[in-house]
Structure formats: C-alpha cells, structure tokens
Design an enzyme around this catalytic site. Sequence first.
Site, PDB file in Angstrom:
ATOM      1  N   GLU A  25       0.794  -1.235   0.000  1.00 55.93           N
ATOM      2  CA  GLU A  25       0.000   0.000   0.000  1.00 55.93           C
ATOM      3  C   GLU A  25       0.830   1.290   0.000  1.00 55.93           C
ATOM      4  O   GLU A  25       0.794   2.073   0.953  1.00 55.93           O
ATOM      5  CB  GLU A  25      -0.927   0.023   1.215  1.00 55.93           C
ATOM      6  CG  GLU A  25      -1.973  -1.077   1.214  1.00 55.93           C
ATOM      7  CD  GLU A  25      -2.993  -0.888   2.323  1.00 55.93           C
ATOM      8  OE1 GLU A  25      -2.834   0.001   3.171  1.00 55.93           O
ATOM      9  OE2 GLU A  25      -3.978  -1.651   2.326  1.00 55.93           O
ATOM     10  N   GLU A  53      -5.493  -8.565   1.445  1.00 54.39           N
ATOM     11  CA  GLU A  53      -6.146  -8.236   2.729  1.00 54.39           C
ATOM     12  C   GLU A  53      -7.619  -7.986   2.485  1.00 54.39           C
ATOM     13  O   GLU A  53      -7.995  -7.386   1.481  1.00 54.39           O
ATOM     14  CB  GLU A  53      -5.574  -6.951   3.353  1.00 54.39           C
ATOM     15  CG  GLU A  53      -4.194  -7.078   3.937  1.00 54.39           C
ATOM     16  CD  GLU A  53      -3.680  -5.767   4.533  1.00 54.39           C
ATOM     17  OE1 GLU A  53      -4.491  -4.922   4.984  1.00 54.39           O
ATOM     18  OE2 GLU A  53      -2.452  -5.580   4.520  1.00 54.39           O
TER      19      GLU A  53
HETATM   20  C1  BGP Z   1      -4.221  -1.854   5.761  1.00 60.71           C
HETATM   21  C2  BGP Z   1      -2.852  -2.236   6.254  1.00 60.71           C
HETATM   22  C3  BGP Z   1      -2.860  -3.223   7.370  1.00 60.71           C
HETATM   23  C4  BGP Z   1      -3.987  -3.038   8.364  1.00 60.71           C
HETATM   24  C5  BGP Z   1      -5.316  -2.764   7.694  1.00 60.71           C
HETATM   25  C6  BGP Z   1      -6.436  -2.396   8.651  1.00 60.71           C
HETATM   26  O1  BGP Z   1      -4.162  -0.599   5.192  1.00 60.71           O
HETATM   27  O2  BGP Z   1      -2.097  -2.781   5.212  1.00 60.71           O
HETATM   28  O3  BGP Z   1      -1.594  -3.215   7.961  1.00 60.71           O
HETATM   29  O4  BGP Z   1      -3.659  -2.159   9.350  1.00 60.71           O
HETATM   30  O5  BGP Z   1      -5.191  -1.731   6.742  1.00 60.71           O
HETATM   31  O6  BGP Z   1      -6.346  -1.070   8.996  1.00 60.71           O
HETATM   32  P1  BGP Z   1      -6.739  -0.509  10.414  1.00 60.71           P
HETATM   33  O7  BGP Z   1      -5.871  -1.201  11.384  1.00 60.71           O
HETATM   34  O8  BGP Z   1      -6.489   0.952  10.327  1.00 60.71           O
HETATM   35  O9  BGP Z   1      -8.180  -0.804  10.607  1.00 60.71           O
END
Ligand code: BGP
Length: 468
Positions: A163, A373
Amino acid sequence: MEFPKDFLFGAATAAYQVEGAWDKDGKGVSNWDVFSKIEGKTYQGTNGDVAIDHYHRYKEDIALMAEMGLDSYRFSISWTRIYPNGDGKINQKGLDFYNDLINECLKYNIIPFVTLYHWDLPQKLEKNGGWTAERTLKAFEQYADTCFKAFGDRVKHWITFNETIVFARHGYIFGAHPPGRLNDFKNYYQVLHNVFLTHAKVVLNFKHSGYQGDIGITHVFNPAFPADDKLSSKKAADHANMFDTFLYYDPILKGTYPEYVLTHLKQKGYDFDLSQEDQETLLKAVPLNDFIGLNYYQPMRVVANESNASRELSREASTGGAGAVSYDGVYKTVSLPSLSYTKWGWEISPEALLDGLHLLKEHYGNIPIYITENGLGDEDPVIDGEIKDTLRIEYIKDHLAFLKKGIQEGIELKGYFAWSAIDLLSWLNGYKKQYGFIYVDHQNHLNRKKKDSFYWYQEVIATRGENL
Ligand code: BGP
C-alpha cells in the site's frame, strides 16, 4: 462450485503489528518504533514494542494457523532485523528468525507469502530523507536481494511493497504516519514514483538473477463510485479513480502514469522527476510482474467538494471512514443511509469489490490477482468466554461469495488472505479494533483463543468454499 484447487486460502499479518521484540537480537530502530512514541500519534499511545509477541510465540501461532487449515500465511519482514541501519552490516539473528518462521510454516505445508515492506522503515534511513532519498531506494534493492538469497529457496511468493498510497499519503500529507509531514504534496508524488521505480528495479533483479517464484506488489483498493446521479458526482468519481487507483496501478501494469494525473500535477507544480531512464525501467518491469495484490476493505461513494473545505487533519480523520474531503480537496466521500458500515464507519460492500475487479479488468485486461487483505475491524463480543464474532463471519462469507462469482465471470483470482490471521496492533487504532480469527487476551499474558470465525474459516477451507 468449489474454489480452484490452487486457489490459496490464507490470512495475513505485518511485522510491526505482531512481532514485538522491537529491540531484541540486534534489531535496529524503525521509523514506527520512534513515531508511535510521539504523543497523540496513536490511539492511547499504543505501540508495537511488544505487540502480540509473535516474535517469541510464532510456533504457537503457526500451529493454530495450521489447525485452521491455512494454505498460506502472508507476513512481512522487518527490514531492521536484517539490516539494523537499513544498509551496511547484516544481522545474522534477523535472518535466523525468518528462517525459523519460514521453516515452521513449511513444516505444516503452509506457503509463506512474504511482504518485504509493510511500512517499518529503518529509522536511520528515515532520518536521512526516507523515501525521498536515493540512499533508501538503493538500500531497499540490497535488502530485497538479501532476502531473495537467504529465503528464496523456500519462499516462492514475494510482495515488494504494501500500500504505497497509504504510507506515502499518511506520511507526507496527513502527518499520521512517519515521517509525519503535513500537506507536502511535492514530496508525496515524488515518493510514489520512487517506490514504483524501486519496485520495478527489484522485480527486474529478481527475474534477471534467476530467482524462482512469483513477485508482485500490493495496493490498497478503494474503487470510487458516484454517490448520486449528478454529473458532478460522476466527474468526482472519475477523478477519484484516477488519483486513488490508476495513479498506482498504471506504473506497475502499464509502465506509465495517467496523462490526466500528470497534467494536473504540472498545473499545481507538483510534478515529479521522471527521467527517460526511469520510464524505460518501469516499462521493462511490466511483463515481469506475476500478480497484483489488492487490499480491499471498502469502496468510496463520492460527490464533488463544492465547499472549498479541505480535509481535517487528525488521527481520527485519517483512519478511513466516509465523510471526509479528499486529500486534494476535489471530492468528498459520503455515507449513505441505505448502506451498511462497520463500527469504524467503513462501508461493507462485497458487491463493490466485484464491480471494482471488473473496472480493473476493463483497464488492464486479465491480470492474476490475490486479495492480500480483506476483513472486518470490530470489537468482538465475548459471551461466556467465547468470542462470538458473527459479524466477521458474515463479512468474510459475503466477500468470498462475490469473489467466487468473480472467478465464474472470468476474473483471474489466485487467492484470498483475510486480514488478519490473529488479533494484532492496528497502526492508529490500537488493540481495540480486532480483525483476527484468533483472539489475544491482553489482560491475561497475551493468551491465544480461537474465535467462532476460526472454526468457520476452517470449514470453508476444508470444503474449498463449496457452500459459500
Ligand atoms: C491496511 C494495512 C494493514 C492493516 C489494515 C487495517 O491498510 O495494510 O496493515 O492495518 O489496513 O487497517 P486498520 O488497522 O487501520 O483498521
């Protein structure tokens, strides 16, 4: 229909969010080790010093993943364990740790799916200009090659960067990630280009050096849709897709940047250095990418920002909920009463994932895709000691069902990694926002416990998603 035999059912984590042991066994200091300790930057001052102690408990965690039946585990390598200063001397104990972790996965036939950069940059490099500095780009190439050499006999799936849009934008515009800059648009766009160029060089090196395996990059995927049928909203959505999707995917999948974006940047004085040589490098790497990884949580419903308002800069405003002015002030995201949202205000829309995949296909043709993810951040109800994360089950079930439809409609989907394998540290939301199939008890020695979703995902994998 079952998912294809070679489709990978997996789950993901990232080093800083799980490992802890931030200064153990020769590990160097990362930008997150420093940034998370600045007052007000993270939720209740949470940081990854201990995280969920995956560094010491990985055997227990991987045994649980094996019990769940994961085909693959996506994790990231902490650069500062391998090169404490970013470049220079290698730390053997860092290599040892990842060798052990990889071997532990393989012991259970879990395919290690490795991300090289999930945001924890060596602080030495950050201080020296981070992703704006040539030294960082060179150091990353070296670090990547070291990992290919050390682990490439067993790791056959590599993601270079996670990302870019998020760490660059939060780091250079919102001040919410390191290096904590505000509205530094000029460097923001330069960093994007530097990262994409470095990705291209790493891919070229990987293929030309004869390493065996697949390599790609992971992007966040927030396809934009007009929130109503006004022409201005349609234009706002097109603009959003240009700046939030195609700007990131074009350099990887076409080797160029969208003209629309370049023209805008020139008008604003934000154009970045893009030499002939850089352009050639980007182009050469295009056919060598084996896949693209998408992190999908939610789409954007947008309207034009007609109020001249700019984005409110706060930690809360940078965690992704609808209702914010875009980083460039052109559009706004809105929440609509007819749609459903998570507790953190993220829209839940598996339909938009499939629509988005078709949008990508229209632009880039058929490319092998992993969903690297996807998941639900929630505060899970604990009833009589059991973790009843029914909403997470619903969320993942619906997304997988739409992905299955996508496969039937000709999208080349190769795997799905739920975020996350186990409850972990959310960068800006602490431990309160849970994503895992495995619960971690912060009141009780970080003990692990299987959630309802654990058993549910186990069944999905065992039946190859036949009943979804
Ligand atoms: C993505 C990242 C992850 C994770 C996820 C959830 O952007 O790659 O590392 O953190 O988001 O985000 P959050 O923890 O802000 O809900």
